[in-house]
Motif scaffolding. Structure first.
Motif, PDB file in Angstrom:
ATOM      1  N   GLU A  86       0.831  -1.210   0.000  1.00  0.00           N
ATOM      2  CA  GLU A  86       0.000   0.000   0.000  1.00  0.00           C
ATOM      3  C   GLU A  86       0.861   1.254   0.000  1.00  0.00           C
ATOM      4  OE1 GLU A  86      -2.382  -0.606   3.485  1.00  0.00           O
ATOM      5  OE2 GLU A  86      -3.619  -2.140   2.510  1.00  0.00           O
ATOM      6  N   ARG A  87       1.957   1.212   0.734  1.00  0.00           N
ATOM      7  CA  ARG A  87       2.837   2.371   0.851  1.00  0.00           C
ATOM      8  C   ARG A  87       3.662   2.604  -0.421  1.00  0.00           C
ATOM      9  NH1 ARG A  87       5.105   0.831   5.318  1.00  0.00           N
ATOM     10  NH2 ARG A  87       6.863  -0.225   4.350  1.00  0.00           N
ATOM     11  N   GLU A  88       4.196   1.524  -1.020  1.00  0.00           N
ATOM     12  CA  GLU A  88       5.153   1.640  -2.115  1.00  0.00           C
ATOM     13  C   GLU A  88       4.585   1.351  -3.500  1.00  0.00           C
ATOM     14  OE1 GLU A  88       8.370   2.564  -1.685  1.00  0.00           O
ATOM     15  OE2 GLU A  88       8.058   2.761   0.471  1.00  0.00           O
ATOM     16  N   GLY A  89       3.443   0.656  -3.557  1.00  0.00           N
ATOM     17  CA  GLY A  89       2.933   0.184  -4.839  1.00  0.00           C
ATOM     18  C   GLY A  89       3.525  -1.171  -5.160  1.00  0.00           C
ATOM     19  N   THR A  90       3.299  -1.642  -6.377  1.00  0.00           N
ATOM     20  CA  THR A  90       3.787  -2.960  -6.777  1.00  0.00           C
ATOM     21  C   THR A  90       4.084  -2.980  -8.270  1.00  0.00           C
ATOM     22  OG1 THR A  90       3.363  -5.342  -6.588  1.00  0.00           O
ATOM     23  CG2 THR A  90       1.493  -3.959  -7.248  1.00  0.00           C
ATOM     24  N   ILE A  91       4.637  -4.064  -8.736  1.00  0.00           N
ATOM     25  CA  ILE A  91       4.849  -4.265 -10.165  1.00  0.00           C
ATOM     26  C   ILE A  91       3.473  -4.514 -10.781  1.00  0.00           C
ATOM     27  CG2 ILE A  91       5.839  -5.818 -11.892  1.00  0.00           C
ATOM     28  CD1 ILE A  91       8.171  -6.299  -9.910  1.00  0.00           C
ATOM     29  N   PRO A  92       3.132  -3.809 -11.848  1.00  0.00           N
ATOM     30  CA  PRO A  92       1.813  -3.983 -12.447  1.00  0.00           C
ATOM     31  C   PRO A  92       1.490  -5.452 -12.749  1.00  0.00           C
ATOM     32  CG  PRO A  92       2.889  -2.096 -13.417  1.00  0.00           C
ATOM     33  CD  PRO A  92       3.920  -2.800 -12.558  1.00  0.00           C
ATOM     34  N   GLY A  93       0.319  -5.877 -12.280  1.00  0.00           N
ATOM     35  CA  GLY A  93      -0.148  -7.233 -12.518  1.00  0.00           C
ATOM     36  C   GLY A  93       0.438  -8.289 -11.609  1.00  0.00           C
ATOM     37  N   ALA A  94       1.285  -7.899 -10.640  1.00  0.00           N
ATOM     38  CA  ALA A  94       1.913  -8.880  -9.753  1.00  0.00           C
ATOM     39  C   ALA A  94       0.867  -9.585  -8.891  1.00  0.00           C
ATOM     40  CB  ALA A  94       2.954  -8.209  -8.863  1.00  0.00           C
ATOM     41  N   PHE A  95       1.125 -10.849  -8.622  1.00  0.00           N
ATOM     42  CA  PHE A  95       0.287 -11.649  -7.733  1.00  0.00           C
ATOM     43  C   PHE A  95       0.802 -11.446  -6.313  1.00  0.00           C
ATOM     44  CE2 PHE A  95      -0.455 -15.703  -5.486  1.00  0.00           C
ATOM     45  CZ  PHE A  95      -1.838 -15.733  -5.543  1.00  0.00           C
ATOM     46  N   SER A  96      -0.073 -11.064  -5.404  1.00  0.00           N
ATOM     47  CA  SER A  96       0.309 -10.836  -4.016  1.00  0.00           C
ATOM     48  C   SER A  96       0.240 -12.137  -3.227  1.00  0.00           C
ATOM     49  CB  SER A  96      -0.620  -9.803  -3.372  1.00  0.00           C
ATOM     50  OG  SER A  96      -0.324  -9.674  -1.998  1.00  0.00           O
ATOM     51  N   CYS A  97       1.363 -12.523  -2.644  1.00  0.00           N
ATOM     52  CA  CYS A  97       1.450 -13.723  -1.806  1.00  0.00           C
ATOM     53  C   CYS A  97       2.303 -13.385  -0.592  1.00  0.00           C
ATOM     54  CB  CYS A  97       2.078 -14.878  -2.583  1.00  0.00           C
ATOM     55  SG  CYS A  97       2.319 -16.368  -1.587  1.00  0.00           S
ATOM     56  N   PRO A  98       1.676 -13.010   0.525  1.00  0.00           N
ATOM     57  CA  PRO A  98       2.478 -12.707   1.713  1.00  0.00           C
ATOM     58  C   PRO A  98       3.421 -13.866   2.038  1.00  0.00           C
ATOM     59  CG  PRO A  98       0.171 -12.169   2.078  1.00  0.00           C
ATOM     60  CD  PRO A  98       0.246 -12.907   0.774  1.00  0.00           C
ATOM     61  N   ALA A 106      14.418   1.714  -9.008  1.00  0.00           N
ATOM     62  CA  ALA A 106      15.636   2.426  -9.396  1.00  0.00           C
ATOM     63  C   ALA A 106      15.958   2.215 -10.872  1.00  0.00           C
ATOM     64  CB  ALA A 106      16.810   1.974  -8.526  1.00  0.00           C
ATOM     65  N   ALA A 107      15.557   1.067 -11.422  1.00  0.00           N
ATOM     66  CA  ALA A 107      15.798   0.767 -12.835  1.00  0.00           C
ATOM     67  C   ALA A 107      14.710   1.354 -13.734  1.00  0.00           C
ATOM     68  CB  ALA A 107      15.880  -0.747 -13.035  1.00  0.00           C
ATOM     69  N   GLY A 108      13.776   2.102 -13.137  1.00  0.00           N
ATOM     70  CA  GLY A 108      12.726   2.747 -13.921  1.00  0.00           C
ATOM     71  C   GLY A 108      11.536   1.866 -14.218  1.00  0.00           C
ATOM     72  N   GLY A 109      11.387   0.778 -13.440  1.00  0.00           N
ATOM     73  CA  GLY A 109      10.250  -0.110 -13.640  1.00  0.00           C
ATOM     74  C   GLY A 109       8.930   0.557 -13.300  1.00  0.00           C
ATOM     75  N   ASP A 110       7.887   0.183 -14.030  1.00  0.00           N
ATOM     76  CA  ASP A 110       6.562   0.721 -13.767  1.00  0.00           C
ATOM     77  C   ASP A 110       6.077   0.296 -12.392  1.00  0.00           C
ATOM     78  OD1 ASP A 110       6.470   1.881 -16.272  1.00  0.00           O
ATOM     79  OD2 ASP A 110       5.387   0.212 -17.185  1.00  0.00           O
ATOM     80  N   VAL A 111       5.303   1.174 -11.759  1.00  0.00           N
ATOM     81  CA  VAL A 111       4.749   0.916 -10.436  1.00  0.00           C
ATOM     82  C   VAL A 111       3.245   1.148 -10.484  1.00  0.00           C
ATOM     83  CG1 VAL A 111       4.736   1.655  -8.014  1.00  0.00           C
ATOM     84  CG2 VAL A 111       6.898   1.577  -9.280  1.00  0.00           C
ATOM     85  N   GLU A 112       2.527   0.190  -9.926  1.00  0.00           N
ATOM     86  CA  GLU A 112       1.067   0.259  -9.856  1.00  0.00           C
ATOM     87  C   GLU A 112       0.658   0.514  -8.410  1.00  0.00           C
ATOM     88  OE1 GLU A 112      -1.594  -2.743 -12.039  1.00  0.00           O
ATOM     89  OE2 GLU A 112      -1.406  -3.591 -10.019  1.00  0.00           O
ATOM     90  N   ALA A 113      -0.235   1.473  -8.197  1.00  0.00           N
ATOM     91  CA  ALA A 113      -0.717   1.758  -6.848  1.00  0.00           C
ATOM     92  C   ALA A 113      -1.515   0.582  -6.314  1.00  0.00           C
ATOM     93  CB  ALA A 113      -1.583   3.010  -6.848  1.00  0.00           C
ATOM     94  N   VAL A 114      -1.448   0.380  -5.005  1.00  0.00           N
ATOM     95  CA  VAL A 114      -2.219  -0.667  -4.331  1.00  0.00           C
ATOM     96  C   VAL A 114      -3.194   0.016  -3.376  1.00  0.00           C
ATOM     97  CG1 VAL A 114      -2.128  -2.645  -2.758  1.00  0.00           C
ATOM     98  CG2 VAL A 114      -0.373  -2.359  -4.535  1.00  0.00           C
ATOM     99  N   GLU A 115      -4.463  -0.246  -3.566  1.00  0.00           N
ATOM    100  CA  GLU A 115      -5.497   0.358  -2.728  1.00  0.00           C
ATOM    101  C   GLU A 115      -5.475  -0.220  -1.317  1.00  0.00           C
ATOM    102  OE1 GLU A 115      -7.692   2.841  -3.639  1.00  0.00           O
ATOM    103  OE2 GLU A 115      -6.530   2.934  -5.511  1.00  0.00           O
ATOM    104  N   ARG A 116      -5.681   0.632  -0.357  1.00  0.00           N
ATOM    105  CA  ARG A 116      -5.791   0.200   1.038  1.00  0.00           C
ATOM    106  C   ARG A 116      -7.105  -0.519   1.225  1.00  0.00           C
ATOM    107  NH1 ARG A 116      -3.538   4.108   4.580  1.00  0.00           N
ATOM    108  NH2 ARG A 116      -2.302   2.592   5.689  1.00  0.00           N
ATOM    109  N   LYS A 117      -7.058  -1.658   1.890  1.00  0.00           N
ATOM    110  CA  LYS A 117      -8.275  -2.454   2.100  1.00  0.00           C
ATOM    111  C   LYS A 117      -8.987  -2.051   3.372  1.00  0.00           C
ATOM    112  CE  LYS A 117      -6.933  -6.361  -0.604  1.00  0.00           C
ATOM    113  NZ  LYS A 117      -6.794  -7.768  -0.746  1.00  0.00           N
TER     114      LYS A 117
END
Length: 131
Positions: free
Chosen positions: A46-58, A120-131
């Motif tokens: 939620e704080r940093e975002g994620t790689i677009p389309g990434a699967f979240s697995c704690p 740092a390598a310029g990768g795209d970042v997707e926002a993650v909504e707070r649940k």
């Protein structure tokens, strides 16, 4: 007294699994046969975002979600895909990739330097909504 500390565990993981440099990982984004697996805590996402389309697995659920015999098994891990794990800096993802490989998951790697290196390598970042 510990038999193995985190440094030894990381050294073993890094000797076994493939670490993909962030720039190379960027070229894998959006490929239909690649699943980026975000191991970070939901608050980090939620704080940093994620790689677009990434699967979240704690990280704490990884073994249970990989195993199809587990009541928590996730179908994504049964697909014939390449799995690229990532965390914040590459430590959790190295350990997770080794565990996944040890469990029998094929075609596993992790992002060297983690999400920090991705950004740092310029990768795209997707926002993650707070649940």
């Amino acid at each position: 007294m510990l038999k193995k500390g985190y440094k030894e565990l990381l050294a073993e993981a890094n000797a076994q699994v493939t670490a993909v440099p962030a720039g190379e990982a960027r070229s894998l984004a959006g490929a239909g046969d690649v699943v980026f697996v975000d191991l970070r805590d939901p608050r980090e996402r939620e704080r940093e975002g994620t790689i677009p389309g990434a699967f979240s697995c704690p990280r704490g659920m990884l073994e249970f979600w990989i195993d199809p015999e587990s009541p928590y098994g996730k179908p994504v891990f049964q697909e014939d895909k390449r799995f690229v794990f990532f965390c914040a800096s590459g430590w959790r993802s190295a350990l997770a990739a080794k565990t996944a490989e040890d469990m029998g998951l094929a075609n596993v790697s992790h992002v060297e330097g983690g999400f920090s290196a991705w950004k740092a390598a310029g990768g795209d970042v997707e926002a993650v909504e707070r649940k």
